[in-house]
Design a protein around this motif. Structure first.
Motif, PDB file in Angstrom:
ATOM      1  N   LEU A  49     -49.391 -41.175  71.852  1.00  0.00           N
ATOM      2  CA  LEU A  49     -49.269 -40.078  72.668  1.00  0.00           C
ATOM      3  C   LEU A  49     -47.793 -40.371  73.410  1.00  0.00           C
ATOM      4  CD1 LEU A  49     -50.470 -37.748  74.586  1.00  0.00           C
ATOM      5  CD2 LEU A  49     -50.938 -39.650  76.227  1.00  0.00           C
ATOM      6  N   ALA A  50     -47.308 -41.312  73.721  1.00  0.00           N
ATOM      7  CA  ALA A  50     -46.143 -41.570  74.201  1.00  0.00           C
ATOM      8  C   ALA A  50     -44.826 -41.307  73.302  1.00  0.00           C
ATOM      9  CB  ALA A  50     -45.850 -43.217  74.621  1.00  0.00           C
ATOM     10  N   GLU A  51     -45.034 -41.224  72.097  1.00  0.00           N
ATOM     11  CA  GLU A  51     -43.980 -40.835  71.066  1.00  0.00           C
ATOM     12  C   GLU A  51     -43.741 -39.183  71.254  1.00  0.00           C
ATOM     13  OE1 GLU A  51     -45.466 -42.022  67.544  1.00  0.00           O
ATOM     14  OE2 GLU A  51     -45.387 -44.198  67.781  1.00  0.00           O
ATOM     15  N   HIS A  52     -44.637 -38.600  72.047  1.00  0.00           N
ATOM     16  CA  HIS A  52     -44.599 -37.092  72.004  1.00  0.00           C
ATOM     17  C   HIS A  52     -44.054 -36.671  73.420  1.00  0.00           C
ATOM     18  CE1 HIS A  52     -45.850 -36.598  67.778  1.00  0.00           C
ATOM     19  NE2 HIS A  52     -46.820 -37.798  68.144  1.00  0.00           N
ATOM     20  N   ALA A  53     -42.919 -37.037  73.949  1.00  0.00           N
ATOM     21  CA  ALA A  53     -42.660 -36.944  75.411  1.00  0.00           C
ATOM     22  C   ALA A  53     -41.344 -35.995  75.261  1.00  0.00           C
ATOM     23  CB  ALA A  53     -42.430 -38.240  75.919  1.00  0.00           C
ATOM     24  N   SER A  54     -41.451 -34.945  74.782  1.00  0.00           N
ATOM     25  CA  SER A  54     -40.131 -34.205  74.838  1.00  0.00           C
ATOM     26  C   SER A  54     -40.515 -32.625  74.658  1.00  0.00           C
ATOM     27  CB  SER A  54     -38.959 -34.565  73.878  1.00  0.00           C
ATOM     28  OG  SER A  54     -39.542 -34.431  72.522  1.00  0.00           O
ATOM     29  N   ALA A  55     -39.718 -31.758  74.727  1.00  0.00           N
ATOM     30  CA  ALA A  55     -39.688 -30.453  74.610  1.00  0.00           C
ATOM     31  C   ALA A  55     -39.891 -30.120  72.858  1.00  0.00           C
ATOM     32  CB  ALA A  55     -38.502 -29.670  75.132  1.00  0.00           C
ATOM     33  N   GLU A  56     -39.304 -30.800  72.207  1.00  0.00           N
ATOM     34  CA  GLU A  56     -39.398 -30.759  70.872  1.00  0.00           C
ATOM     35  C   GLU A  56     -40.914 -31.352  70.371  1.00  0.00           C
ATOM     36  OE1 GLU A  56     -36.894 -32.207  72.213  1.00  0.00           O
ATOM     37  OE2 GLU A  56     -35.719 -30.612  71.930  1.00  0.00           O
ATOM     38  N   SER A  57     -41.770 -32.062  71.197  1.00  0.00           N
ATOM     39  CA  SER A  57     -42.974 -32.388  70.581  1.00  0.00           C
ATOM     40  C   SER A  57     -43.614 -32.864  72.120  1.00  0.00           C
ATOM     41  CB  SER A  57     -42.875 -33.501  69.631  1.00  0.00           C
ATOM     42  OG  SER A  57     -44.243 -33.849  69.337  1.00  0.00           O
ATOM     43  N   CYS A  58     -44.328 -31.965  72.376  1.00  0.00           N
ATOM     44  CA  CYS A  58     -45.019 -32.394  73.864  1.00  0.00           C
ATOM     45  C   CYS A  58     -46.635 -32.388  73.722  1.00  0.00           C
ATOM     46  CB  CYS A  58     -44.645 -31.343  74.722  1.00  0.00           C
ATOM     47  SG  CYS A  58     -45.160 -31.577  76.582  1.00  0.00           S
ATOM     48  N   TRP A  59     -47.154 -33.760  73.839  1.00  0.00           N
ATOM     49  CA  TRP A  59     -48.525 -33.928  73.980  1.00  0.00           C
ATOM     50  C   TRP A  59     -48.894 -34.403  75.223  1.00  0.00           C
ATOM     51  CZ3 TRP A  59     -50.163 -37.091  68.832  1.00  0.00           C
ATOM     52  CH2 TRP A  59     -49.755 -36.184  67.610  1.00  0.00           C
ATOM     53  N   LYS A  60     -50.105 -34.055  75.815  1.00  0.00           N
ATOM     54  CA  LYS A  60     -50.589 -34.336  77.023  1.00  0.00           C
ATOM     55  C   LYS A  60     -52.165 -34.741  76.740  1.00  0.00           C
ATOM     56  CE  LYS A  60     -49.583 -31.627  80.613  1.00  0.00           C
ATOM     57  NZ  LYS A  60     -49.383 -30.512  81.480  1.00  0.00           N
ATOM     58  N   ALA A  61     -52.394 -35.832  77.520  1.00  0.00           N
ATOM     59  CA  ALA A  61     -53.979 -36.036  77.509  1.00  0.00           C
ATOM     60  C   ALA A  61     -54.557 -35.740  78.928  1.00  0.00           C
ATOM     61  CB  ALA A  61     -54.057 -37.834  77.208  1.00  0.00           C
ATOM     62  N   ILE A  62     -55.598 -35.200  78.657  1.00  0.00           N
ATOM     63  CA  ILE A  62     -56.264 -34.615  79.952  1.00  0.00           C
ATOM     64  C   ILE A  62     -57.739 -34.867  79.805  1.00  0.00           C
ATOM     65  CG2 ILE A  62     -56.755 -32.688  81.330  1.00  0.00           C
ATOM     66  CD1 ILE A  62     -54.131 -31.380  80.380  1.00  0.00           C
ATOM     67  N   HIS A  63     -58.451 -35.492  80.679  1.00  0.00           N
ATOM     68  CA  HIS A  63     -59.854 -35.871  80.677  1.00  0.00           C
ATOM     69  C   HIS A  63     -60.445 -36.401  79.196  1.00  0.00           C
ATOM     70  CE1 HIS A  63     -60.119 -35.166  84.845  1.00  0.00           C
ATOM     71  NE2 HIS A  63     -59.446 -33.779  84.939  1.00  0.00           N
ATOM     72  N   TRP A 110     -44.889 -34.618  82.116  1.00  0.00           N
ATOM     73  CA  TRP A 110     -46.016 -35.033  81.919  1.00  0.00           C
ATOM     74  C   TRP A 110     -46.091 -34.998  80.498  1.00  0.00           C
ATOM     75  CZ3 TRP A 110     -49.058 -37.061  85.495  1.00  0.00           C
ATOM     76  CH2 TRP A 110     -48.689 -36.934  86.636  1.00  0.00           C
ATOM     77  N   CYS A 111     -45.416 -34.749  79.375  1.00  0.00           N
ATOM     78  CA  CYS A 111     -45.290 -34.831  78.083  1.00  0.00           C
ATOM     79  C   CYS A 111     -45.229 -36.331  77.791  1.00  0.00           C
ATOM     80  CB  CYS A 111     -43.918 -34.508  77.558  1.00  0.00           C
ATOM     81  SG  CYS A 111     -43.996 -32.556  77.616  1.00  0.00           S
ATOM     82  N   GLY A 112     -46.250 -36.805  76.789  1.00  0.00           N
ATOM     83  CA  GLY A 112     -46.418 -38.001  76.401  1.00  0.00           C
ATOM     84  C   GLY A 112     -47.265 -38.748  77.264  1.00  0.00           C
ATOM     85  N   ARG A 113     -47.952 -38.471  78.177  1.00  0.00           N
ATOM     86  CA  ARG A 113     -48.668 -39.127  79.332  1.00  0.00           C
ATOM     87  C   ARG A 113     -50.032 -38.717  79.491  1.00  0.00           C
ATOM     88  NH1 ARG A 113     -45.047 -38.223  84.789  1.00  0.00           N
ATOM     89  NH2 ARG A 113     -46.854 -39.734  85.374  1.00  0.00           N
ATOM     90  N   GLU A 114     -50.872 -39.196  80.180  1.00  0.00           N
ATOM     91  CA  GLU A 114     -52.267 -38.997  80.527  1.00  0.00           C
ATOM     92  C   GLU A 114     -52.002 -38.042  81.762  1.00  0.00           C
ATOM     93  OE1 GLU A 114     -55.936 -38.384  81.699  1.00  0.00           O
ATOM     94  OE2 GLU A 114     -54.330 -39.192  82.956  1.00  0.00           O
ATOM     95  N   SER A 115     -52.309 -36.894  81.725  1.00  0.00           N
ATOM     96  CA  SER A 115     -51.943 -36.173  82.773  1.00  0.00           C
ATOM     97  C   SER A 115     -52.989 -35.310  83.421  1.00  0.00           C
ATOM     98  CB  SER A 115     -51.124 -34.910  82.034  1.00  0.00           C
ATOM     99  OG  SER A 115     -50.104 -35.426  81.064  1.00  0.00           O
ATOM    100  N   SER A 116     -54.243 -36.037  83.700  1.00  0.00           N
ATOM    101  CA  SER A 116     -55.407 -35.338  84.260  1.00  0.00           C
ATOM    102  C   SER A 116     -55.050 -34.994  85.823  1.00  0.00           C
ATOM    103  CB  SER A 116     -56.564 -36.372  84.298  1.00  0.00           C
ATOM    104  OG  SER A 116     -56.951 -36.550  83.018  1.00  0.00           O
ATOM    105  N   GLU A 117     -54.089 -35.831  86.432  1.00  0.00           N
ATOM    106  CA  GLU A 117     -53.878 -36.048  87.737  1.00  0.00           C
ATOM    107  C   GLU A 117     -53.211 -34.748  88.039  1.00  0.00           C
ATOM    108  OE1 GLU A 117     -50.591 -37.911  90.854  1.00  0.00           O
ATOM    109  OE2 GLU A 117     -50.863 -38.921  89.108  1.00  0.00           O
TER     110      GLU A 117
END
Length: 281
Positions: free
Chosen positions: A44-58, A81-88
């Protein structure tokens, strides 16, 4: 008689077609569910930019890269919040107010997998532990309402109505020509600053926070660190002293106060105040 037989035959074919369609749809849904793969926090942390944005939610992982340009707020808000657990962030679109059911339905269009730990066990959040199911089922909203102070006692309400910034944790940014130059966090307690830190500090492609001590521009980073140290414990109004940064930070290794760009720091902090409390104390 032939008409009756013909009608029955057509009805029979129609029913067969319906069964085939239902089976095909069920198969597609099963295949779609089977396509969902396990994704770890490291991936997940490898996708932390506008070019590849992944988020984990619940527990779900979502590739929202295509949606980033359409997000209704400033781009840096969602990129944070890209590349992170973003439930908060999802549960607090504004303090205590989650995203809408319509947003939840839209989010499912971007689901690509589920969040798991290194052993492949599902993760509901970045925390290592989860509440027992019986605690999860408690009516938390009712408990929160019962614990909330009355309007006559709520100091946060009083400060807001008087136009005073609330106590809490703030985050703000200064952006110029699409580049985030300053991203700063700070806490307010009774109108005084604490825990002032730069999350991002850059100018013309130089990331000051990553500079080594022997780098030519390292003293500029030191100057900005001294700004945060100077602000600790000061009243919020002290940020305006940064318009004359040479009064705040002494010259460092030949770099004058002009390199501090104090106005950008002020703008980032005021942006945080305008956004409101990011999290409560």
């Amino acid at each position: 008689m032939n008409k009756i037989a013909y009608s029955a035959f057509i009805a029979f074919l129609a029913s067969i077609g319906t069964l085939v369609s239902v089976q095909a749809l069920s198969s597609d849904e099963a295949d779609s569910a089977g396509d969902e793969r396990d994704i770890t926090l490291d991936e997940l942390a490898e996708h932390a930019s506008a070019e590849s944005c992944w988020k984990a939610i619940h527990g779900g992982v979502y590739d929202i890269t295509d949606y980033v340009p359409d997000h209704p707020t400033e781009e840096e808000v969602i990129l944070e919040w890209c590349g992170r657990e973003s439930s908060e962030a999802w549960d607090n679109k504004s303090p205590g107010r989650p995203h809408s059911p319509a947003a939840e339905r839209q989010l499912e269009n971007y689901r690509i997998g589920r969040l798991v730990d290194d052993q492949g066990e599902p993760l509901e959040s970045a925390d290592t532990g989860e509440l027992p199911s019986e605690e999860q089922d408690q009516p938390m909203e009712q408990e929160a309402a019962a614990a909330a102070p009355s309007p006559a006692e709520d100091q946060r309400l009083h400060r807001a109505m008087l136009g005073q910034p609330l106590d809490g944790h703030y985050r703000g940014v200064f952006t110029d020509r699409g580049e985030i130059q300053v991203n700063i966090t700070f806490d307010l307690r009774d109108g005084h600053l604490s825990d002032v830190n730069f999350r991002h500090l850059a100018y013309r492609g130089v990331d000051y926070l990553t500079l080594e001590e022997d780098a030519d521009l390292y003293p500029v980073m030191v100057q900005h660190r001294r700004i945060t140290e100077w602000l600790e414990g000061e009243p919020l109004t002290s940020i305006f002293a940064l318009y004359e940064p040479e009064r705040v930070v002494d010259e460092v290794d030949g770099f004058s106060g002009a390199t501090l760009r104090g106005a950008k720091v002020i703008s980032a902090m005021r942006d945080g105040l305008n956004r409101g409390v990011y999290s409560w104390p």
